[in-house]
Design an enzyme around this catalytic site. Structure first.
Site, short mmCIF file in Angstrom:
data_model
loop_
_atom_site.label_atom_id
_atom_site.label_comp_id
_atom_site.label_asym_id
_atom_site.label_seq_id
_atom_site.Cartn_x
_atom_site.Cartn_y
_atom_site.Cartn_z
N HIS A 18 14.31 -16.15 48.09
CA HIS A 18 14.14 -14.88 48.81
C HIS A 18 13.52 -15.17 50.18
O HIS A 18 13.29 -16.33 50.53
CB HIS A 18 13.36 -13.87 47.98
N HIS A 21 10.50 -17.62 50.67
CA HIS A 21 10.80 -19.06 50.70
C HIS A 21 11.40 -19.44 52.05
O HIS A 21 11.08 -20.48 52.62
CB HIS A 21 11.79 -19.44 49.59
N CYS A 126 -0.90 -19.38 33.03
CA CYS A 126 0.16 -18.50 33.55
C CYS A 126 1.41 -19.34 33.77
O CYS A 126 1.41 -20.25 34.61
CB CYS A 126 -0.24 -17.84 34.86
N CYS A 129 2.73 -19.22 37.53
CA CYS A 129 1.98 -20.09 38.46
C CYS A 129 2.01 -21.53 37.97
O CYS A 129 1.70 -22.43 38.72
CB CYS A 129 0.50 -19.72 38.53
N CYS A 143 -2.82 -12.68 34.83
CA CYS A 143 -2.88 -13.64 35.93
C CYS A 143 -3.17 -12.88 37.23
O CYS A 143 -2.56 -11.85 37.49
CB CYS A 143 -1.53 -14.36 36.01
N HIS A 146 0.31 -12.89 39.53
CA HIS A 146 1.51 -12.19 39.07
C HIS A 146 1.23 -10.91 38.29
O HIS A 146 2.14 -10.16 37.99
CB HIS A 146 2.36 -13.14 38.20
N LYS A 293 3.15 -8.05 48.41
CA LYS A 293 3.74 -9.38 48.54
C LYS A 293 5.20 -9.32 48.11
O LYS A 293 5.52 -8.77 47.06
CB LYS A 293 2.99 -10.40 47.68
N LYS A 296 9.71 -12.02 43.46
CA LYS A 296 10.63 -11.69 42.37
C LYS A 296 9.91 -10.80 41.34
O LYS A 296 10.46 -9.83 40.85
CB LYS A 296 11.05 -13.02 41.74
N1 MSP Z 1 6.79 -24.95 42.99
C1 MSP Z 1 5.58 -24.51 43.58
C2 MSP Z 1 5.20 -25.36 44.77
C3 MSP Z 1 5.07 -26.81 44.48
S1 MSP Z 1 4.72 -27.74 45.92
C4 MSP Z 1 4.26 -29.24 45.39
C5 MSP Z 1 5.75 -23.07 44.02
N2 MSP Z 1 7.02 -22.65 44.20
S2 MSP Z 1 7.46 -21.16 44.62
O1 MSP Z 1 8.89 -21.10 44.43
O2 MSP Z 1 6.67 -20.18 43.96
O3 MSP Z 1 7.29 -21.13 46.17
C6 MSP Z 1 6.08 -20.92 46.70
C7 MSP Z 1 6.15 -20.94 48.23
O4 MSP Z 1 7.15 -20.02 48.72
C8 MSP Z 1 4.85 -20.41 48.78
O5 MSP Z 1 3.86 -21.39 48.86
C9 MSP Z 1 5.29 -19.95 50.12
O6 MSP Z 1 5.41 -21.06 50.95
C10 MSP Z 1 6.66 -19.36 49.85
N3 MSP Z 1 6.59 -17.93 49.53
C11 MSP Z 1 6.96 -17.29 48.37
N4 MSP Z 1 6.76 -15.95 48.53
C12 MSP Z 1 6.28 -15.71 49.75
C13 MSP Z 1 5.98 -14.55 50.50
N5 MSP Z 1 6.10 -13.33 50.01
N6 MSP Z 1 5.59 -14.72 51.78
C14 MSP Z 1 5.51 -15.95 52.38
N7 MSP Z 1 5.77 -17.06 51.70
C15 MSP Z 1 6.08 -16.98 50.37
O7 MSP Z 1 4.74 -22.41 44.22
#
Ligand code: MSP
Length: 501
Positions: A18, A21, A126, A129, A143, A146, A293, A296
């Site tokens: 999304h 990311h 969780c 997370c 959590c 989430h 935020k 998903k």
């Molecule tokens: N897999 C772990 C990270 C491991 S790194 C060794 C993880 N993955 S995640 O799919 O949840 O992605 C997290 C990252 O996506 C966040 O740290 C951030 O960089 C980005 N984001 C996810 N949602 C976000 C927002 N709503 N806003 C900005 N960035 C966000 O955590």
């Protein structure tokens, strides 16, 4: 050439990407492209985090094998990065065999340091997370990230002696710029003040992961597995020449919810393994929609591919880099995207390029950059010097929005220069010597703006540079007068206006 190694988090392969990311990855790409413009040997690593109990469960819910699940999601990430013009040098999947070797080598080193010991874990976990929580960190039984019920876990597994690194981590965080920005550093210092507790570094009863050596019912904790991607991505331990070229990383770019892992667990694991720690972890804020935020779990996701299809990748990149103070939360609205697109891209930059090329083509007065300069040229050159300083300073502190704003200011100044010197009147009056000076300055100013825009809006910037200078932007051309006006060509508007709903 100095190396510059930066990373994005590796994204969970539980669902398609999304806009949150995309936001991290766009920012990382802008930084990587800027460092390349400076002439550095850049390595940008991204990838997918494919192990863990959450992915295991989601695959089961969808009736897929875990491998099918992660393959599908990884393909979607590759696709999106292509659409957003992300220039990554490596894409790591934690299911890659090379990664398994790296994790096992890390594990072996942790064991050799005496930092792994057996104990019983009892508490809350969780799965979203992939994190353990203390009772006082929960919201009721949920959590804190989430707002979903945690799993009660009780099992004997391997623990990592995080507490042993308390002193070294305090020094690292207090005495260096390891954690940025300041608000996040304070948060990490707060966690250090509370005192570090050892954490459980393996999971029983989870099948989808890297098996703990000599154990048939345990996998390595998914965060230890995931963090090690930053090593595997540059060749640890199979290609030590590449590894030594890029490690330690210059920058881990992360979202603010994962700083505990990156700023405490990760340097401790590296210290234990006898490896240098990265230079910096920078945590940006969250994209929100109506102040919630984007995620998903909240169900308010925005599809980045749909935005690219509608506005183009440059516009999407521009909006997120310009509109959100990098490091803070920022609310996404479609109206703001459309408004900035029309005003700043179509009107300001698009028109500057259109005007400069049209005037230069219509009036072929020979170039004379060395002719006598009047006040407007001297001002414009001074403003170009300020632009270079502002952009360099802003990137130095990763104030990406300020860097973009500084380029926008210069675009405004170049447009005002055209108003002030009115080259169309000089042409009408036959003032050819003066006209040549003005055209030179206008074309070079537009080219310079395009050069600085390369990290932000790479397509339009390259196209504009090509039209104005007859060549693609290259490192070392970021000062006024780096190129001389030659044959200029025109083209369709770089940013056709879009209608506001
Ligand atoms: N897999 C772990 C990270 C491991 S790194 C060794 C993880 N993955 S995640 O799919 O949840 O992605 C997290 C990252 O996506 C966040 O740290 C951030 O960089 C980005 N984001 C996810 N949602 C976000 C927002 N709503 N806003 C900005 N960035 C966000 O955590």
């Amino acid at each position: 050439m100095t190396a510059y190694y930066l990373t994005t988090p590796i994204y969970y392969a539980n669902d398609v990407p999304h806009i949150g990311h995309a936001y991290t990855t766009i920012a990382a790409d802008a930084i990587a492209r800027y460092q390349r413009l400076l002439g550095r040997d850049v390595f940008l690593l991204t990838g997918t985090d494919e192990h863990g109990v959450n992915i295991e469960r989601i695959a089961a819910q969808r009736g897929l094998t875990t491998q099918q699940q992660v393959d599908g999601v990884t393909a979607a990430f590759h696709d999106l990065w292509a659409q957003l013009d992300i220039t990554y040098d490596g894409f790591i999947r934690t299911t890659d065999p090379a990664h398994r070797h790296a994790v096992l080598e890390l594990w072996r080193r942790l064991q050799a340091s005496g930092d792994l010991y057996r104990d019983v874990y009892e508490g809350q976990y969780c799965p979203r997370c992939e994190a353990y929580y203390q009772a006082d960190q929960l919201l009721g039984q949920d959590c804190p990230v989430h707002h979903l019920r945690c799993d009660e876990v009780s099992e004997e597994n391997w623990f990592f002696r995080l507490s042993r690194y308390q002193g070294e981590l305090e020094r690292l965080v207090r005495e260096t710029d390891f954690v940025q920005p300041a608000a996040r550093r304070n948060e990490v210092l707060g966690a250090l003040t509370e005192g570090l507790r050892d954490f459980s570094a393996s999971r029983r009863l989870v099948r989808w992961g890297i098996p703990v050596p000599d154990s048939d019912d345990e996998v390595i904790y998914v965060w230890v597995d995931a963090l090690a991607n930053y090593l595997t991505g540059v060749g640890f331990p199979h290609d030590l020449a590449t590894f030594e070229r890029y490690w330690p990383a210059d920058l881990h770019l992360v979202g603010k919810e994962i700083i505990r892992f990156h700023c405490l667990y990760w340097p401790a694991l590296l210290l234990s393994a006898g490896l240098p720690v990265p230079r910096q972890v920078f945590a940006h804020g969250w994209l929100t929609k109506d102040r919630h935020k984007i995620s998903k779990t909240t169900g308010n996701t925005v599809d980045p591919a749909a935005l690219v299809a509608e506005f183009g990748s440059d516009a999407v990149r521009y909006y997120f880099l310009r509109a959100i103070a990098f490091g803070q939360d920022g609310d996404y609205t479609r109206q703001a995207l459309v408004a900035r697109y029309n005003a700043e891209l179509a009107n300001d930059f698009g028109n500057l390029v259109q005007r400069a090329t049209a005037l230069a083509i219509r009036n072929s007065a020979a170039s004379s950059l060395d002719a006598e300069l009047a006040a407007p040229e001297l001002d414009l050159r001074a403003q170009a010097a300020v632009l270079a300083d502002h952009v360099a300073g802003a990137f130095e502190h990763l104030a990406l929005d300020e860097a973009v704003a500084a380029i926008g200011d210069f675009v405004g100044q170049a447009n005002r220069y055209a108003q002030l010197t009115a080259p169309w009147e000089l042409a009408r009056d036959g003032a050819t010597a003066r006209l040549a000076v003005v055209l030179d300055h206008l074309v070079e100013a537009a080219r310079l703006a395009a050069w600085y825009y390369v990290p932000i809006i790479p397509r339009a910037a390259a196209e504009a540079h090509q039209r104005l200078a007859g060549s693609l932007p290259e490192p070392g051309q970021g000062y006024f007068g780096a190129l001389r006006r030659g044959a200029v060509v025109s083209g369709p508007p770089l940013f056709p206006r879009v209608l506001t709903e």
